[in-house]
Design an enzyme around this catalytic site. Structure first.
Site, PDB file in Angstrom:
ATOM      1  N   TYR A  49       0.948  -1.221   0.098  1.00  0.00           N
ATOM      2  CA  TYR A  49       0.131  -0.077   0.133  1.00  0.00           C
ATOM      3  C   TYR A  49       0.757   1.159  -0.108  1.00  0.00           C
ATOM      4  O   TYR A  49       0.680   2.068  -0.789  1.00  0.00           O
ATOM      5  CB  TYR A  49      -0.975   0.041   1.248  1.00  0.00           C
ATOM      6  CG  TYR A  49      -1.976   1.105   1.241  1.00  0.00           C
ATOM      7  CD1 TYR A  49      -2.973   1.018   0.524  1.00  0.00           C
ATOM      8  CD2 TYR A  49      -1.732   2.134   1.934  1.00  0.00           C
ATOM      9  CE1 TYR A  49      -3.920   1.963   0.685  1.00  0.00           C
ATOM     10  CE2 TYR A  49      -2.773   3.091   2.218  1.00  0.00           C
ATOM     11  CZ  TYR A  49      -3.955   2.937   1.671  1.00  0.00           C
ATOM     12  OH  TYR A  49      -4.905   4.147   1.613  1.00  0.00           O
TER      13      TYR A  49
ATOM     14  N   LYS B 177       0.904   3.961  -2.948  1.00  0.00           N
ATOM     15  CA  LYS B 177       0.657   5.542  -2.725  1.00  0.00           C
ATOM     16  C   LYS B 177       1.731   6.227  -3.036  1.00  0.00           C
ATOM     17  O   LYS B 177       1.627   7.555  -3.258  1.00  0.00           O
ATOM     18  CB  LYS B 177       0.034   5.461  -1.141  1.00  0.00           C
ATOM     19  CG  LYS B 177      -1.199   4.779  -0.921  1.00  0.00           C
ATOM     20  CD  LYS B 177      -2.200   5.608  -1.765  1.00  0.00           C
ATOM     21  CE  LYS B 177      -3.775   5.019  -1.333  1.00  0.00           C
ATOM     22  NZ  LYS B 177      -4.752   5.499  -2.360  1.00  0.00           N
TER      23      LYS B 177
END
Length: 253
Positions: A154, A158
């Site tokens: 993640y 991002k």
């Protein structure tokens, strides 16, 4: 340049949380909104809320990591609402685990939705923006881009979105298109509640402990992000591009 009431916005991951709040806000700003999520039925509540408030919205089911589905969805939006000139890439998933426990599937799924999905939707929509001489793209990053235990996939996705954002801003700026990223801190959503559960905490205890470390002394709400997106897609934000705005209640994650 199309006026706000003539603009068409696409919001991905619009069934709940930040996506739903953003879709409602853009509709309140006068835009027709296409609410995209994995299943069309999932965005039904978002669309019903917009229509009940006097707005215009449609729900579409699409897996943003699948190119053919994205192309078909964008073409349907153009046919039913008009050419989209606002895009909010919010769709996201988590598959949290420590690095040594993380599977290749968990890595690929997160990259597919966040990075590949944002690439595919942006590529599909940009032609309408270029033709209109006006476009606003907002990508949802996260304070996790700065690093977060148990989120190697993640966090990498991002952070990658921030580089993608800056490059799109450079490439499309001369066509009247801006591209920015919003990096939320802790926002009260189903996803963050799941994170608290994964860490073995109740949401109330988790939120209270985290809020104590946030300068504004509270956890964020989806509407906090929606307000920021609303500004970034406005005419007044035309000289803001390639930026990452941390909406986290303070200067640090």
């Amino acid at each position: 340049m199309p006026a706000a009431q003539d603009r068409v916005a696409i919001v991905t991951g619009a069934a709940r949380g930040i996506g739903a709040a953003t879709a409602r806000r853009l509709a309140a700003d006068g835009m027709a909104v296409a609410a995209l999520d994995l299943e069309e039925s999932a965005s039904k509540g978002t669309v019903e809320a917009i229509v009940a408030a006097g707005g215009t919205a449609i729900a579409l089911g699409v897996d943003v990591s699948e190119a053919e589905q994205v192309t078909a969805a964008v073409e349907r939006v153009a046919a039913e609402l008009g050419g989209p000139t606002v895009l909010v890439n919010n769709a996201g998933i988590t598959r949290d685990n420590l690095l040594f426990k993380m599977s290749e599937t968990d890595w690929d799924l997160v990259m597919g939705v966040h990075l590949r999905g944002t690439f595919l939707t942006t590529r599909a929509v940009q032609k309408f923006m270029v033709e209109a001489g006006f476009g606003r793209i907002v990508n949802l990053s996260s304070t996790s881009a700065l690093g977060n235990r148990g989120q190697a996939n993640y966090s990498a996705a991002k952070a990658g979105l921030q580089g993608f954002t800056k490059t799109v801003a450079i490439e499309l700026g001369k066509f009247g298109v801006t591209c920015n990223a919003v990096a939320p801190g802790l926002i009260a959503t189903e996803m963050t509640r799941a994170t608290a559960e994964r860490l073995g905490h109740t949401w109330d205890d988790y939120a209270t402990a985290r809020a104590a470390q946030i300068p504004v002394a509270r956890v964020g709400e989806p509407e906090d992000i929606a307000h920021t997106v609303s500004f970034l897609v406005s005419e007044g934000a035309g000289f803001v591009s390639g930026q990452v705005i941390y909406v986290a209640g303070g200067p640090k994650a």
